[in-house]
Design a protein around this motif. Structure first.
Motif, mmCIF file in Angstrom:
data_model
loop_
_atom_site.group_PDB
_atom_site.id
_atom_site.type_symbol
_atom_site.label_atom_id
_atom_site.label_comp_id
_atom_site.label_asym_id
_atom_site.label_seq_id
_atom_site.Cartn_x
_atom_site.Cartn_y
_atom_site.Cartn_z
ATOM 1 N N GLU A 159 0.958 -0.889 -0.073
ATOM 2 C CA GLU A 159 -0.086 0.042 -0.026
ATOM 3 C C GLU A 159 0.937 0.900 0.355
ATOM 4 O O GLU A 159 0.557 2.389 -0.734
ATOM 5 N N VAL A 160 1.572 1.414 0.482
ATOM 6 C CA VAL A 160 2.906 2.557 0.637
ATOM 7 C C VAL A 160 4.422 2.210 0.895
ATOM 8 O O VAL A 160 4.840 0.796 2.001
ATOM 9 N N VAL A 161 5.330 2.496 0.000
ATOM 10 C CA VAL A 161 6.640 2.606 0.394
ATOM 11 C C VAL A 161 7.505 3.991 0.445
ATOM 12 O O VAL A 161 6.995 5.139 -0.099
ATOM 13 N N THR A 162 8.762 4.128 1.197
ATOM 14 C CA THR A 162 9.072 5.168 1.096
ATOM 15 C C THR A 162 10.179 5.458 -0.026
ATOM 16 O O THR A 162 10.085 4.460 -1.185
ATOM 17 N N TYR A 163 10.239 6.596 -0.873
ATOM 18 C CA TYR A 163 10.528 7.295 -1.713
ATOM 19 C C TYR A 163 12.878 6.204 -1.726
ATOM 20 O O TYR A 163 12.297 5.753 -2.781
ATOM 21 N N ASP A 164 13.061 6.261 -0.408
ATOM 22 C CA ASP A 164 14.058 5.462 -0.637
ATOM 23 C C ASP A 164 14.338 3.889 -1.279
ATOM 24 O O ASP A 164 15.089 2.779 -1.552
ATOM 25 N N GLU A 165 12.717 3.440 -0.415
ATOM 26 C CA GLU A 165 13.134 1.773 -0.929
ATOM 27 C C GLU A 165 12.517 1.918 -1.525
ATOM 28 O O GLU A 165 12.548 1.018 -3.011
ATOM 29 N N ILE A 166 11.458 2.230 -2.836
ATOM 30 C CA ILE A 166 11.453 2.705 -4.022
ATOM 31 C C ILE A 166 12.611 2.454 -4.987
ATOM 32 O O ILE A 166 13.011 1.552 -5.643
ATOM 33 N N LEU B 196 14.024 -0.990 -4.699
ATOM 34 C CA LEU B 196 13.463 -1.659 -5.503
ATOM 35 C C LEU B 196 13.848 -2.100 -6.929
ATOM 36 O O LEU B 196 13.646 -3.111 -7.831
ATOM 37 N N ALA B 197 13.902 -0.722 -7.308
ATOM 38 C CA ALA B 197 13.667 -0.482 -8.890
ATOM 39 C C ALA B 197 15.094 -0.517 -9.571
ATOM 40 O O ALA B 197 15.436 -1.475 -10.427
ATOM 41 N N HIS B 198 16.275 0.087 -8.260
ATOM 42 C CA HIS B 198 17.434 -0.355 -8.840
ATOM 43 C C HIS B 198 18.612 -1.856 -9.029
ATOM 44 O O HIS B 198 19.059 -2.397 -9.714
ATOM 45 N N GLU B 199 16.917 -2.908 -8.288
ATOM 46 C CA GLU B 199 17.426 -4.357 -8.527
ATOM 47 C C GLU B 199 16.652 -5.361 -9.218
ATOM 48 O O GLU B 199 16.256 -6.681 -8.258
ATOM 49 N N GLY B 200 15.756 -4.483 -9.498
ATOM 50 C CA GLY B 200 14.726 -5.074 -10.814
ATOM 51 C C GLY B 200 13.310 -5.325 -10.907
ATOM 52 O O GLY B 200 12.930 -5.818 -11.821
ATOM 53 N N ALA B 201 12.625 -4.900 -9.996
ATOM 54 C CA ALA B 201 11.838 -4.031 -9.788
ATOM 55 C C ALA B 201 11.019 -2.931 -10.682
ATOM 56 O O ALA B 201 11.729 -1.350 -10.418
ATOM 57 N N LYS B 202 10.976 -3.240 -11.864
ATOM 58 C CA LYS B 202 11.102 -2.122 -13.306
ATOM 59 C C LYS B 202 9.869 -1.538 -13.287
ATOM 60 O O LYS B 202 9.238 -0.833 -14.073
ATOM 61 N N VAL B 203 8.776 -1.330 -12.068
ATOM 62 C CA VAL B 203 7.373 -0.649 -12.340
ATOM 63 C C VAL B 203 7.834 0.635 -12.855
ATOM 64 O O VAL B 203 6.806 1.768 -13.193
ATOM 65 N N VAL B 204 8.401 1.448 -12.035
ATOM 66 C CA VAL B 204 8.940 2.820 -12.186
ATOM 67 C C VAL B 204 10.271 3.358 -12.241
ATOM 68 O O VAL B 204 11.367 2.659 -11.076
ATOM 69 N N HIS B 205 11.024 4.616 -12.615
ATOM 70 C CA HIS B 205 12.545 4.168 -13.039
ATOM 71 C C HIS B 205 12.531 5.254 -11.652
ATOM 72 O O HIS B 205 12.673 6.059 -11.151
ATOM 73 N N PRO B 206 14.180 4.721 -11.297
ATOM 74 C CA PRO B 206 14.649 5.062 -10.576
ATOM 75 C C PRO B 206 15.122 6.959 -10.214
ATOM 76 O O PRO B 206 14.628 7.733 -9.182
ATOM 77 N N ARG B 207 14.922 7.028 -11.478
ATOM 78 C CA ARG B 207 15.472 8.642 -11.661
ATOM 79 C C ARG B 207 13.749 9.302 -10.544
ATOM 80 O O ARG B 207 14.357 10.594 -10.219
ATOM 81 N N ALA B 208 13.366 9.186 -11.652
ATOM 82 C CA ALA B 208 12.029 9.309 -11.251
ATOM 83 C C ALA B 208 11.901 9.892 -9.686
ATOM 84 O O ALA B 208 10.906 10.607 -9.217
ATOM 85 N N VAL B 209 12.080 8.285 -8.883
ATOM 86 C CA VAL B 209 11.480 9.013 -7.811
ATOM 87 C C VAL B 209 12.732 9.718 -7.117
ATOM 88 O O VAL B 209 12.438 10.391 -6.280
ATOM 89 N N GLU B 210 13.943 9.845 -7.732
ATOM 90 C CA GLU B 210 14.886 10.633 -6.748
ATOM 91 C C GLU B 210 14.488 12.155 -7.445
ATOM 92 O O GLU B 210 14.664 13.035 -6.114
ATOM 93 N N ILE B 211 14.142 12.895 -8.559
ATOM 94 C CA ILE B 211 13.479 14.044 -9.020
ATOM 95 C C ILE B 211 11.733 14.285 -7.773
ATOM 96 O O ILE B 211 12.279 15.504 -7.120
ATOM 97 N N VAL B 212 11.323 13.672 -7.357
ATOM 98 C CA VAL B 212 9.782 13.739 -7.055
ATOM 99 C C VAL B 212 10.530 14.070 -5.416
ATOM 100 O O VAL B 212 9.827 15.191 -4.386
#
Length: 409
Positions: A198-205, A208-224
């Motif tokens: 239901e909820v994850v932190t910016y750092d967690e996602i 997760l994205a860097h390690e293979g979960a390809k739902v959202v790009h980590p660069r986008a998360v770092e920006i928001v």
């Protein structure tokens, strides 16, 4: 104005029926009193007629090494097609709409063709059209340099566009619509009872994205994350609430026992790695070998992962398709005492709740030992523990850790 950014991937746009579902989400947002700005990817995926990969493959039939400047101009076409079609869908439904390319939306980038970085956004054109009552559709994945060259933003570029617009417009949310219902505790193709977080932190996602979960790009998360703008990962094809990505403080607000509730957020995996182990003496000669080793691999453009440096050896991994190139570099550089293991996989346990909590590694070792899985290498940060295992043990390891941390509960 209260903005919301809605980004839709190519699989959400492949038919008129789906495009009208996309339009309905934007129209619903307007009826709730917010101003939607849509960011669209190219329609479909490889082999679909308007997908970016299809355009690239077509060009490479002419010449395999077309200059990156020209390739960026070509690759920007897919989003222009989908943007025009999406604006036309709104107009057909009776809603005024305008499509803006990346440059028209004010997206200014550096000149790194095919992997450009956004330098700034001038959102005045978007705001003007929105104030005129139009639904604004923006091409993802593209921008323009200060001197007028078209650029593309690399993998995950439409996510990056959405995030950057969210920051520039001070949006209430950045919604990433995809073909899954949110961030899952593990790959459902491996773990049948994986569930949506239901909820994850910016750092967690990001991890997760860097390690293979390809739902959202980590660069986008770092920006928001820079402006603490909430991101939601949702599914175009269902009304599931999706996953909220936000700050640690918001995630844990009101939680009594953080470590018990959120020790591990998810388990990810990356297959097809090769591990290298290089021995050397632990004196000045070894120091020289290490310097020569890393300099040579860097000059060859080889990206290393899972790096451990000891007085008498160096251990690292590369993608399996890079292994032969590594061996060639080492031979040319005169580095001997090399051992390597093909067919490895990296499994990662990610969770903000593990920080400072004893016993996480003990639990991981116990779970894998019970399955007779050998750990070839390990590493950790404050939110992630990485494990290298044989490829044939990867799925078993993911399932074992998913069970051990009760992620299906």
């Amino acid at each position: 104005m209260r903005f919301i950014i809605q980004k839709f991937g190519g699989t959400s746009l492949v038919s008129q029926e789906l495009r009208e579902k996309v339009a309905a989400r934007a129209i619903a947002a307007r009826e709730e009193g917010v101003t939607p700005v849509l960011v669209v990817s190219a329609i479909g995926r490889v082999n679909d007629p308007f997908a970016t990969d299809t355009l690239v493959n077509f060009a490479r039939q002419v010449h395999r090494e077309i200059e990156s400047r020209e390739m960026d101009m070509l690759m920007s076409c897919g989003e222009i097609i989908s943007g025009v079609i999406m604006a036309g869908t709104f107009q057909k439904l009776g809603y005024p709409s305008v499509f803006l390319s990346g440059p028209q939306a004010g997206i200014v980038t550096d000149n790194s063709f095919s992997d450009a970085r956004i330098l700034k956004i001038k959102p005045e054109n978007i705001i003007r059209h929105a104030r005129e009552g139009k639904i604004v559709v923006v091409a993802g994945f593209q921008g323009m340099t200060e001197d007028g060259e078209i650029t593309t933003l690399g993998r995950g570029g439409s996510d990056t566009t959405a995030a950057a617009l969210g920051v520039a417009l001070d949006a209430e949310f950045v919604d990433i619509y995809t073909d899954v219902e949110g961030i899952m505790t593990a790959d459902p193709r491996i773990v049948e009872n994986a569930r949506i977080r239901e909820v994850v932190t910016y750092d967690e996602i990001c991890h997760l994205a860097h390690e293979g979960a390809k739902v959202v790009h980590p660069r986008a998360v770092e920006i928001v994350m820079q402006k603490n703008i909430p991101m939601r990962v949702k599914c175009t094809f269902s009304n599931a609430p999706g996953t909220l990505v936000t700050s640690t403080g918001e995630v844990f607000k009101g939680t009594i026992d953080i470590t018990r509730d959120r020790t591990i957020t998810g388990i990810t995996q990356i297959p097809n790695l090769t591990q290298f182990r290089i021995s050397m003496d632990n004196g000045s000669g070894g120091l020289t070998v290490k310097r020569r080793l890393f300099n040579s691999l860097a000059l060859a453009g080889i990206s290393l992962d899972f790096i451990n440096v000891y007085p008498d050896r160096v251990v690292f991994t590369v993608r399996g398709d890079m292994a032969q190139k590594v061996l060639q570099v080492l031979e040319t550089t005169g580095i001997n005492n090399v051992e390597y293991t093909d067919g490895c996989s990296k499994v990662a346990a990610v969770g903000a709740g593990m920080t400072g909590l004893p016993g996480i590694m003990a639990a991981i070792v116990d779970a894998l030992t019970r399955e007779e899985i050998q750990i070839l290498q390990s590493n950790d940060s404050h939110t992630t523990i990485w494990l290298l295992v044989k490829r044939e043990d990867m799925e078993k390891a993911v399932r074992a850790l998913h069970r051990r941390f009760a992620l299906a509960d």
